[in-house]
Design a protein around this motif. Structure first.
Motif, PDB file in Angstrom:
ATOM      1  N   HIS A 143     -33.125  32.056 -31.026  1.00 56.68           N
ATOM      2  CA  HIS A 143     -33.554  31.254 -32.162  1.00 56.68           C
ATOM      3  C   HIS A 143     -35.077  31.186 -32.216  1.00 56.68           C
ATOM      4  CE1 HIS A 143     -29.617  30.078 -33.334  1.00 56.68           C
ATOM      5  NE2 HIS A 143     -29.350  29.529 -32.165  1.00 56.68           N
ATOM      6  N   GLN A 144     -35.621  31.213 -33.442  1.00 59.91           N
ATOM      7  CA  GLN A 144     -37.042  31.010 -33.635  1.00 59.91           C
ATOM      8  C   GLN A 144     -37.344  29.517 -33.536  1.00 59.91           C
ATOM      9  OE1 GLN A 144     -38.206  32.687 -37.355  1.00 59.91           O
ATOM     10  NE2 GLN A 144     -37.132  34.609 -37.046  1.00 59.91           N
ATOM     11  N   LYS A 145     -38.549  29.187 -33.079  1.00 64.28           N
ATOM     12  CA  LYS A 145     -38.990  27.801 -33.102  1.00 64.28           C
ATOM     13  C   LYS A 145     -39.348  27.450 -34.536  1.00 64.28           C
ATOM     14  CE  LYS A 145     -40.776  27.634 -28.387  1.00 64.28           C
ATOM     15  NZ  LYS A 145     -41.975  27.425 -27.553  1.00 64.28           N
ATOM     16  N   SER A 146     -38.967  26.270 -34.989  1.00 60.49           N
ATOM     17  CA  SER A 146     -39.228  25.876 -36.376  1.00 60.49           C
ATOM     18  C   SER A 146     -39.118  24.365 -36.475  1.00 60.49           C
ATOM     19  CB  SER A 146     -38.221  26.555 -37.315  1.00 60.49           C
ATOM     20  OG  SER A 146     -36.896  26.216 -36.942  1.00 60.49           O
ATOM     21  N   ASP A 147     -39.549  23.827 -37.639  1.00 60.16           N
ATOM     22  CA  ASP A 147     -39.441  22.384 -37.862  1.00 60.16           C
ATOM     23  C   ASP A 147     -38.017  21.997 -38.222  1.00 60.16           C
ATOM     24  OD1 ASP A 147     -42.158  21.907 -37.375  1.00 60.16           O
ATOM     25  OD2 ASP A 147     -42.671  22.561 -39.397  1.00 60.16           O
ATOM     26  N   PHE A 148     -37.299  22.899 -38.875  1.00 62.49           N
ATOM     27  CA  PHE A 148     -35.892  22.648 -39.186  1.00 62.49           C
ATOM     28  C   PHE A 148     -35.175  23.976 -39.385  1.00 62.49           C
ATOM     29  CE2 PHE A 148     -38.056  22.729 -43.268  1.00 62.49           C
ATOM     30  CZ  PHE A 148     -37.227  23.497 -44.067  1.00 62.49           C
ATOM     31  N   ILE A 149     -33.853  23.930 -39.262  1.00 57.29           N
ATOM     32  CA  ILE A 149     -33.028  25.134 -39.412  1.00 57.29           C
ATOM     33  C   ILE A 149     -31.933  24.840 -40.438  1.00 57.29           C
ATOM     34  CG2 ILE A 149     -31.443  26.750 -38.277  1.00 57.29           C
ATOM     35  CD1 ILE A 149     -32.921  26.214 -35.672  1.00 57.29           C
ATOM     36  N   LEU A 150     -31.785  25.747 -41.402  1.00 57.12           N
ATOM     37  CA  LEU A 150     -30.723  25.654 -42.397  1.00 57.12           C
ATOM     38  C   LEU A 150     -29.665  26.713 -42.105  1.00 57.12           C
ATOM     39  CD1 LEU A 150     -32.886  25.388 -45.654  1.00 57.12           C
ATOM     40  CD2 LEU A 150     -31.802  23.507 -44.424  1.00 57.12           C
ATOM     41  N   ASP A 151     -28.422  26.314 -42.121  1.00 58.57           N
ATOM     42  CA  ASP A 151     -27.307  27.256 -41.958  1.00 58.57           C
ATOM     43  C   ASP A 151     -26.637  27.432 -43.327  1.00 58.57           C
ATOM     44  OD1 ASP A 151     -25.340  28.884 -41.022  1.00 58.57           O
ATOM     45  OD2 ASP A 151     -24.183  27.301 -40.035  1.00 58.57           O
ATOM     46  N   PHE A 192     -40.764  25.657 -41.926  1.00 58.67           N
ATOM     47  CA  PHE A 192     -42.001  25.132 -41.365  1.00 58.67           C
ATOM     48  C   PHE A 192     -42.670  24.249 -42.437  1.00 58.67           C
ATOM     49  CE2 PHE A 192     -41.088  29.258 -39.628  1.00 58.67           C
ATOM     50  CZ  PHE A 192     -41.269  29.109 -38.260  1.00 58.67           C
ATOM     51  N   PHE A 193     -42.925  22.968 -42.107  1.00 52.38           N
ATOM     52  CA  PHE A 193     -43.614  22.081 -43.039  1.00 52.38           C
ATOM     53  C   PHE A 193     -45.081  22.467 -43.113  1.00 52.38           C
ATOM     54  CE2 PHE A 193     -40.229  19.120 -41.377  1.00 52.38           C
ATOM     55  CZ  PHE A 193     -39.458  19.161 -42.530  1.00 52.38           C
ATOM     56  N   LEU A 194     -45.623  22.539 -44.328  1.00 52.74           N
ATOM     57  CA  LEU A 194     -47.030  22.904 -44.505  1.00 52.74           C
ATOM     58  C   LEU A 194     -47.935  21.680 -44.594  1.00 52.74           C
ATOM     59  CD1 LEU A 194     -46.858  25.915 -46.975  1.00 52.74           C
ATOM     60  CD2 LEU A 194     -46.839  25.896 -44.488  1.00 52.74           C
ATOM     61  N   THR A 195     -47.364  20.506 -44.646  1.00 50.98           N
ATOM     62  CA  THR A 195     -48.174  19.284 -44.672  1.00 50.98           C
ATOM     63  C   THR A 195     -47.614  18.278 -43.691  1.00 50.98           C
ATOM     64  OG1 THR A 195     -46.825  18.356 -46.451  1.00 50.98           O
ATOM     65  CG2 THR A 195     -48.795  19.563 -47.102  1.00 50.98           C
ATOM     66  N   THR A 196     -48.444  17.404 -43.204  1.00 49.03           N
ATOM     67  CA  THR A 196     -47.998  16.317 -42.327  1.00 49.03           C
ATOM     68  C   THR A 196     -48.351  14.998 -42.990  1.00 49.03           C
ATOM     69  OG1 THR A 196     -50.112  16.371 -41.164  1.00 49.03           O
ATOM     70  CG2 THR A 196     -48.342  17.691 -40.242  1.00 49.03           C
ATOM     71  N   SER A 197     -47.421  14.057 -42.984  1.00 48.35           N
ATOM     72  CA  SER A 197     -47.628  12.701 -43.533  1.00 48.35           C
ATOM     73  C   SER A 197     -48.142  12.741 -44.968  1.00 48.35           C
ATOM     74  CB  SER A 197     -48.615  11.914 -42.658  1.00 48.35           C
ATOM     75  OG  SER A 197     -48.140  11.881 -41.335  1.00 48.35           O
ATOM     76  N   GLY A 198     -47.704  13.750 -45.715  1.00 47.32           N
ATOM     77  CA  GLY A 198     -48.075  13.824 -47.122  1.00 47.32           C
ATOM     78  C   GLY A 198     -49.455  14.398 -47.362  1.00 47.32           C
ATOM     79  N   ASN A 199     -50.218  14.703 -46.312  1.00 47.42           N
ATOM     80  CA  ASN A 199     -51.561  15.254 -46.479  1.00 47.42           C
ATOM     81  C   ASN A 199     -51.529  16.764 -46.289  1.00 47.42           C
ATOM     82  OD1 ASN A 199     -52.695  12.648 -46.753  1.00 47.42           O
ATOM     83  ND2 ASN A 199     -52.615  12.396 -44.520  1.00 47.42           N
ATOM     84  N   ARG A 200     -52.442  17.467 -46.921  1.00 47.26           N
ATOM     85  CA  ARG A 200     -52.507  18.916 -46.784  1.00 47.26           C
ATOM     86  C   ARG A 200     -52.974  19.298 -45.377  1.00 47.26           C
ATOM     87  NH1 ARG A 200     -51.978  22.015 -51.112  1.00 47.26           N
ATOM     88  NH2 ARG A 200     -52.038  21.046 -53.178  1.00 47.26           N
ATOM     89  N   LEU A 201     -52.420  20.387 -44.895  1.00 46.59           N
ATOM     90  CA  LEU A 201     -52.871  20.917 -43.615  1.00 46.59           C
ATOM     91  C   LEU A 201     -54.245  21.544 -43.760  1.00 46.59           C
ATOM     92  CD1 LEU A 201     -49.711  22.762 -42.240  1.00 46.59           C
ATOM     93  CD2 LEU A 201     -50.806  20.792 -41.222  1.00 46.59           C
ATOM     94  N   THR A 202     -55.056  21.350 -42.756  1.00 46.15           N
ATOM     95  CA  THR A 202     -56.333  22.040 -42.721  1.00 46.15           C
ATOM     96  C   THR A 202     -56.118  23.449 -42.189  1.00 46.15           C
ATOM     97  OG1 THR A 202     -56.808  21.356 -40.468  1.00 46.15           O
ATOM     98  CG2 THR A 202     -57.476  19.846 -42.222  1.00 46.15           C
ATOM     99  N   ALA A 203     -57.099  24.296 -42.364  1.00 42.74           N
ATOM    100  CA  ALA A 203     -57.008  25.667 -41.863  1.00 42.74           C
ATOM    101  C   ALA A 203     -56.803  25.676 -40.354  1.00 42.74           C
ATOM    102  CB  ALA A 203     -58.273  26.440 -42.238  1.00 42.74           C
ATOM    103  N   VAL A 204     -57.456  24.716 -39.676  1.00 41.53           N
ATOM    104  CA  VAL A 204     -57.307  24.634 -38.217  1.00 41.53           C
ATOM    105  C   VAL A 204     -55.872  24.286 -37.848  1.00 41.53           C
ATOM    106  CG1 VAL A 204     -58.028  23.387 -36.149  1.00 41.53           C
ATOM    107  CG2 VAL A 204     -59.715  24.016 -37.879  1.00 41.53           C
TER     108      VAL A 204
END
Length: 541
Positions: free
Chosen positions: A2-10, A92-104
């Motif tokens: 299995h790949q590591k991920s924030d969630f898995i859909l079957d 994979f979630f691209l934002t955390t707590s509703g805020n945009r992810l930074t490039a870092v």
């Protein structure tokens, strides 16, 4: 794995969500509300004009950005991977707590998930051929090249495209760049990794343009689809083989039904005459009865051959191999056919060494030799000769040769001799009948022993059939000798039988188990073996 991920859909093969497994404590997904619903009902691509093609995803997979009104955040990256039944989606979630992810933060996520089967790249000012290209770290794991190494190449990533694909890839890419209205490009091609391994990839490109339609930047997601592609090739090859097998089966059944039905029509016809015409002459009656008898014998032989062939093909009949003396085996086969040879005054010449052995099934090998000898007699002219010989073909095989000086085989019949497309059956030099299936069975038997069969023939010059069978293992088995006695035996045997391998077991039961696998040339057993007496051992083998 299995790949590591924030969630898995079957997902099932209709893209309905069967299960949701979200990692971490801060849950964003209501699993119960998603179960049973269609993936496309919940997730959409950033461009509404881009329809999700289920059939394509089930075959090739898909990696890309998705939006959802039911999941908090500003976007999700999902890698959809086909499986035997349905699809697994790694999200994979691209934002955390509703805020945009930074490039870092994006770089940190990609570093954590470094086992994912894709890499990202981007180039600003793509009109400049020397513009540097940025790559995610996964590019090195997939291709073997670092970002710096790829940027040193003239064509960057496209420098390692397989030579058979590079022309088409560059053509599609240039057409897309010059088409001011085009923003999306999808490509499938092969890369040649640093270790020369061929990698299949699926690439999604996004072209960002200025007000005039000129490319400002190009970014891409390149997914490694090698495993999926190889599986696809295997499935396609399997489908092709099954189609060929099915076609072959249909042809075989058609031919078989014709060959089984044909003779019985004549048998029934002659039987009807005998039943309905009691005043028929005695010599005609005998003629009809002779035909009925010969046709019945031929059909019974045909059915027996067919049953043996079928059992060999399905594995229900397995060769019970043992060490066999070739000289005695050949003489027994010739003796069984002496009457046939005498009726045509045919001389059978045997040239087989007394010390030659094979490792084979006695009944099946007898079938092979008798069938080939019987054919040789059938197609030989009166007062001729047949030669059967055997000798070492190489260190592992014995070659048998059955040669006659009879009718020979036509060019048309040669191509169909061992196939199931049509049974080759013709009358012998004195009208002898045959089933036309004997050589098919012979080939199956020889190949089940790991051997080969081939022939040479010219019309009116005779035929020469060759086949090979394995020789027994050159081993000597020592059973239950005292250590001192065994050492002395090994010293003598090593000196006198240098070409033989010496093996030893502790008791008769172990020896019997070993004999089921291979037959040694010689067994040396002590009188007083533990667990099994010498007499019991002899009776067991």
């Amino acid at each position: 794995m299995h790949q590591k991920s924030d969630f898995i859909l079957d997902l099932d093969d209709r893209f309905r969500i069967k299960n949701v497994d979200e990692k971490g404590n801060g849950k964003r997904i209501s699993a119960e509300s998603l179960k049973g619903r269609n993936f496309r009902e919940i997730f959409r691509t950033p461009s509404d004009s881009k329809e999700i093609n289920i059939e394509s995803i089930l075959k090739k997979g898909y990696s890309g950005l998705f939006l959802s009104d039911e999941i908090r955040g500003n976007g999700i990256f999902i890698n959809l991977v086909p499986k035997e039944e349905g699809v697994t989606g790694y999200g994979f979630f691209l934002t955390t707590s509703g805020n945009r992810l930074t490039a870092v933060e994006v770089k940190d996520i990609l570093a954590v998930h470094n086992e994912i089967e894709f890499f990202l790249w981007k180039v600003n000012n793509p009109q400049d051929p020397n513009a540097p290209v940025s790559f995610s770290d996964q590019v090195e794991r997939i291709t073997g090249y670092t970002a710096a190494e790829l940027n040193e190449m003239q064509g960057r990533l496209y420098s390692i495209v397989h030579r058979a694909d590079v022309t088409n890839v560059l053509r599609v890419l240039n057409e897309a760049k010059n088409n001011h209205a085009q923003q999306k490009v999808s490509l499938e091609y092969r890369l040649v990794a640093k270790d020369d391994e061929i990698i299949w990839v699926h690439e999604k490109l996004n072209i960002r343009r200025d007000a005039k339609g000129n490319p400002e930047s190009i970014s891409g997601i390149v997914t490694d689809t090698t495993k999926l592609k190889l599986r696809q090739f295997d499935l396609e090859q399997s489908e092709t083989n099954l189609k060929k097998l099915n076609d072959s089966k249909d042809r075989f059944i058609n031919i078989l039904s014709h060959d089984l039905r044909g003779p019985y029509t004549s048998i029934l016809g002659f039987a009807e005459i005998l039943l309905n015409e009691p005043d028929i002459a005695e010599h005609e009656k005998n003629e009809y009865l002779t035909y009925i008898y010969e046709a019945s014998v031929s059909q019974l032989q045909f059915i027996n051959y067919l049953l043996d062939w079928s059992r060999l093909r399905t594995g229900k009949l397995k060769p019970e191999t043992q060490r066999l003396p070739v000289h005695a085996l050949v003489h027994n086969c010739v003796s069984a056919l002496t009457g046939n040879a005498i009726r045509k005054n045919i001389e059978i010449i045997i040239d087989v060494p007394l010390d030659l052995y094979i490792h084979a099934d006695e009944r099946l090998t007898t079938q092979v030799i008798v069938n080939l000898l019987n054919n040789a007699i059938k197609f030989s002219y009166e007062n001729s000769k047949i030669e059967i010989s055997a000798g070492l073909f190489n260190t592992r095989q014995v070659e048998f040769i059955v040669k006659d000086h009879g009718m020979g085989i036509s060019a048309d019949q040669k191509t169909r001799l061992f196939t199931l497309d049509k049974f080759v059956s013709k009358e012998g030099t004195k009208g002898e009948k045959g089933s036309g299936f004997g050589l098919t069975l012979v080939k199956e038997i020889v190949e089940k022993h790991g051997g080969e069969i081939w022939f040479y023939s010219e019309e009116e010059s005779g035929s020469e059939f060759h086949f090979t069978l394995p020789v027994p293992a050159n081993t000597i088995l020592i059973v239950d000798s005292e250590p001192d006695e065994e050492n002395e035996l090994r010293r003598v045997l090593t000196t006198e039988f240098k070409e033989y391998e010496l093996m030893s077991v502790d008791n008769g039961y172990e020896a019997v188990d070993m004999l089921e696998v291979s037959a040694p040339a010689l067994i040396i057993a002590g009188r007083n073996m533990p667990l099994m007496s010498c007499e019991q051992f002899i009776n067991s083998v």
